[in-house]
Design a protein around this motif. Structure first.
Motif, mmCIF file in Angstrom:
data_model
loop_
_atom_site.group_PDB
_atom_site.id
_atom_site.type_symbol
_atom_site.label_atom_id
_atom_site.label_comp_id
_atom_site.label_asym_id
_atom_site.label_seq_id
_atom_site.Cartn_x
_atom_site.Cartn_y
_atom_site.Cartn_z
ATOM 1 N N ASP A 103 0.812 -1.218 0.000
ATOM 2 C CA ASP A 103 0.000 0.000 0.000
ATOM 3 C C ASP A 103 0.849 1.274 0.000
ATOM 4 O OD1 ASP A 103 -2.253 -1.576 0.028
ATOM 5 O OD2 ASP A 103 -2.636 -1.312 2.177
ATOM 6 N N ASN A 104 2.037 1.201 0.560
ATOM 7 C CA ASN A 104 2.871 2.395 0.708
ATOM 8 C C ASN A 104 4.057 2.444 -0.247
ATOM 9 O OD1 ASN A 104 1.680 3.895 3.049
ATOM 10 N ND2 ASN A 104 1.909 1.875 3.956
ATOM 11 N N LYS A 105 4.074 1.583 -1.248
ATOM 12 C CA LYS A 105 5.226 1.562 -2.155
ATOM 13 C C LYS A 105 5.298 2.807 -3.034
ATOM 14 C CE LYS A 105 3.483 -0.963 -6.146
ATOM 15 N NZ LYS A 105 3.622 -2.167 -6.935
ATOM 16 N N GLY A 106 4.229 3.525 -3.187
ATOM 17 C CA GLY A 106 4.215 4.719 -4.016
ATOM 18 C C GLY A 106 4.543 6.007 -3.264
ATOM 19 N N LEU A 107 4.929 5.898 -2.011
ATOM 20 C CA LEU A 107 5.256 7.101 -1.239
ATOM 21 C C LEU A 107 6.459 7.814 -1.847
ATOM 22 C CD1 LEU A 107 4.943 5.980 2.499
ATOM 23 C CD2 LEU A 107 3.370 7.395 1.198
ATOM 24 N N SER A 108 6.353 9.124 -1.985
ATOM 25 C CA SER A 108 7.478 9.886 -2.531
ATOM 26 C C SER A 108 7.887 11.039 -1.614
ATOM 27 C CB SER A 108 7.134 10.422 -3.921
ATOM 28 O OG SER A 108 5.988 11.238 -3.853
ATOM 29 N N ASP A 109 7.010 11.401 -0.697
ATOM 30 C CA ASP A 109 7.313 12.478 0.248
ATOM 31 C C ASP A 109 8.300 11.955 1.298
ATOM 32 O OD1 ASP A 109 7.191 14.839 1.742
ATOM 33 O OD2 ASP A 109 5.479 14.098 2.913
ATOM 34 N N PRO A 110 9.470 12.590 1.438
ATOM 35 C CA PRO A 110 10.472 12.109 2.410
ATOM 36 C C PRO A 110 9.950 12.033 3.844
ATOM 37 C CG PRO A 110 11.437 13.772 0.977
ATOM 38 C CD PRO A 110 9.964 13.734 0.676
ATOM 39 N N LYS A 111 9.093 12.968 4.219
ATOM 40 C CA LYS A 111 8.535 12.954 5.573
ATOM 41 C C LYS A 111 7.625 11.734 5.772
ATOM 42 C CE LYS A 111 6.082 15.811 8.903
ATOM 43 N NZ LYS A 111 5.350 17.049 9.138
ATOM 44 N N ALA A 112 6.810 11.429 4.765
ATOM 45 C CA ALA A 112 5.909 10.277 4.843
ATOM 46 C C ALA A 112 6.710 8.971 4.859
ATOM 47 C CB ALA A 112 4.940 10.289 3.673
ATOM 48 N N ILE A 113 7.783 8.927 4.090
ATOM 49 C CA ILE A 113 8.634 7.731 4.060
ATOM 50 C C ILE A 113 9.266 7.512 5.423
ATOM 51 C CG2 ILE A 113 10.732 6.719 3.078
ATOM 52 C CD1 ILE A 113 9.982 8.148 0.434
ATOM 53 N N ASP A 114 9.787 8.580 6.027
ATOM 54 C CA ASP A 114 10.385 8.470 7.362
ATOM 55 C C ASP A 114 9.365 8.028 8.402
ATOM 56 O OD1 ASP A 114 12.993 9.002 6.706
ATOM 57 O OD2 ASP A 114 12.876 11.145 7.190
ATOM 58 N N GLU A 115 8.161 8.560 8.300
ATOM 59 C CA GLU A 115 7.101 8.187 9.241
ATOM 60 C C GLU A 115 6.764 6.701 9.100
ATOM 61 O OE1 GLU A 115 2.458 9.339 9.827
ATOM 62 O OE2 GLU A 115 3.853 11.004 9.490
ATOM 63 N N PHE A 116 6.635 6.244 7.863
ATOM 64 C CA PHE A 116 6.345 4.831 7.599
ATOM 65 C C PHE A 116 7.488 3.943 8.096
ATOM 66 C CE2 PHE A 116 6.587 1.184 4.613
ATOM 67 C CZ PHE A 116 5.421 0.541 5.004
ATOM 68 N N TYR A 117 8.722 4.376 7.850
ATOM 69 C CA TYR A 117 9.897 3.621 8.280
ATOM 70 C C TYR A 117 9.947 3.523 9.807
ATOM 71 C CZ TYR A 117 14.766 2.151 8.678
ATOM 72 O OH TYR A 117 15.920 1.463 8.982
ATOM 73 N N ASN A 118 9.678 4.625 10.494
ATOM 74 C CA ASN A 118 9.700 4.620 11.954
ATOM 75 C C ASN A 118 8.597 3.740 12.540
ATOM 76 O OD1 ASN A 118 11.948 6.278 12.122
ATOM 77 N ND2 ASN A 118 10.727 8.145 12.093
ATOM 78 N N LYS A 119 7.431 3.724 11.890
ATOM 79 C CA LYS A 119 6.366 2.818 12.328
ATOM 80 C C LYS A 119 6.804 1.368 12.138
ATOM 81 C CE LYS A 119 2.313 5.710 11.513
ATOM 82 N NZ LYS A 119 1.089 5.882 10.714
ATOM 83 N N GLY A 120 7.524 1.123 11.058
ATOM 84 C CA GLY A 120 8.042 -0.221 10.795
ATOM 85 C C GLY A 120 9.047 -0.659 11.846
ATOM 86 N N ILE A 121 9.909 0.255 12.277
ATOM 87 C CA ILE A 121 10.881 -0.052 13.328
ATOM 88 C C ILE A 121 10.150 -0.389 14.634
ATOM 89 C CG2 ILE A 121 12.709 0.938 14.788
ATOM 90 C CD1 ILE A 121 13.690 0.245 12.002
ATOM 91 N N ASP A 122 9.114 0.370 14.947
ATOM 92 C CA ASP A 122 8.309 0.084 16.142
ATOM 93 C C ASP A 122 7.624 -1.280 16.016
ATOM 94 O OD1 ASP A 122 9.034 2.539 17.181
ATOM 95 O OD2 ASP A 122 7.146 3.529 16.607
ATOM 96 N N SER A 123 7.137 -1.589 14.827
ATOM 97 C CA SER A 123 6.483 -2.880 14.598
ATOM 98 C C SER A 123 7.481 -4.030 14.718
ATOM 99 C CB SER A 123 5.833 -2.916 13.219
ATOM 100 O OG SER A 123 4.799 -1.976 13.143
ATOM 101 N N LEU A 124 8.716 -3.793 14.294
ATOM 102 C CA LEU A 124 9.747 -4.822 14.407
ATOM 103 C C LEU A 124 10.022 -5.134 15.880
ATOM 104 C CD1 LEU A 124 11.812 -6.642 12.997
ATOM 105 C CD2 LEU A 124 13.408 -4.724 13.044
ATOM 106 N N ALA A 125 10.089 -4.102 16.709
ATOM 107 C CA ALA A 125 10.297 -4.318 18.147
ATOM 108 C C ALA A 125 9.113 -5.081 18.748
ATOM 109 C CB ALA A 125 10.494 -2.982 18.851
#
Length: 88
Positions: free
Chosen positions: A40-62
């Motif tokens: 669903d998020n593969k089309g993200l191009s905004d750097p802020k949105a990408i960072d937000e998604f990445y940080n949520k992923g790090i939280d999900s990994l923990a």
């Protein structure tokens, strides 16, 4: 900013953790949610949105790390839908 290599690495780490669930339902649910979220998020191009998604992923990994550790403490019988490991 997270680059594409970091995001791909996070995806792989999340899937590796999801495969460690002993319970079939938890394992399949986690794999499906991870795959769907990245799809669903593969089309993200905004750097802020990408960072937000990445940080949520790090939280999900923990979270997955904690949950898989707890899951491995308890054993469950195999379900009918789970493939049996072949003994050679």
């Amino acid at each position: 900013m997270a680059n594409s290599k970091q995001v791909l690495g996070l995806y792989k780490q999340l899937l590796e953790k999801a495969y460690k669930f002993d319970n079939y339902n938890f394992r399949e649910y986690s794999k499906r949610r991870i795959h769907d979220a990245f799809k669903d998020n593969k089309g993200l191009s905004d750097p802020k949105a990408i960072d937000e998604f990445y940080n949520k992923g790090i939280d999900s990994l923990a979270l997955l790390h904690r949950q898989t550790t707890i899951s491995q403490m308890y054993t469950f019988d195999k379900l009918v839908v789970e493939p049996l490991k072949k003994h050679h």
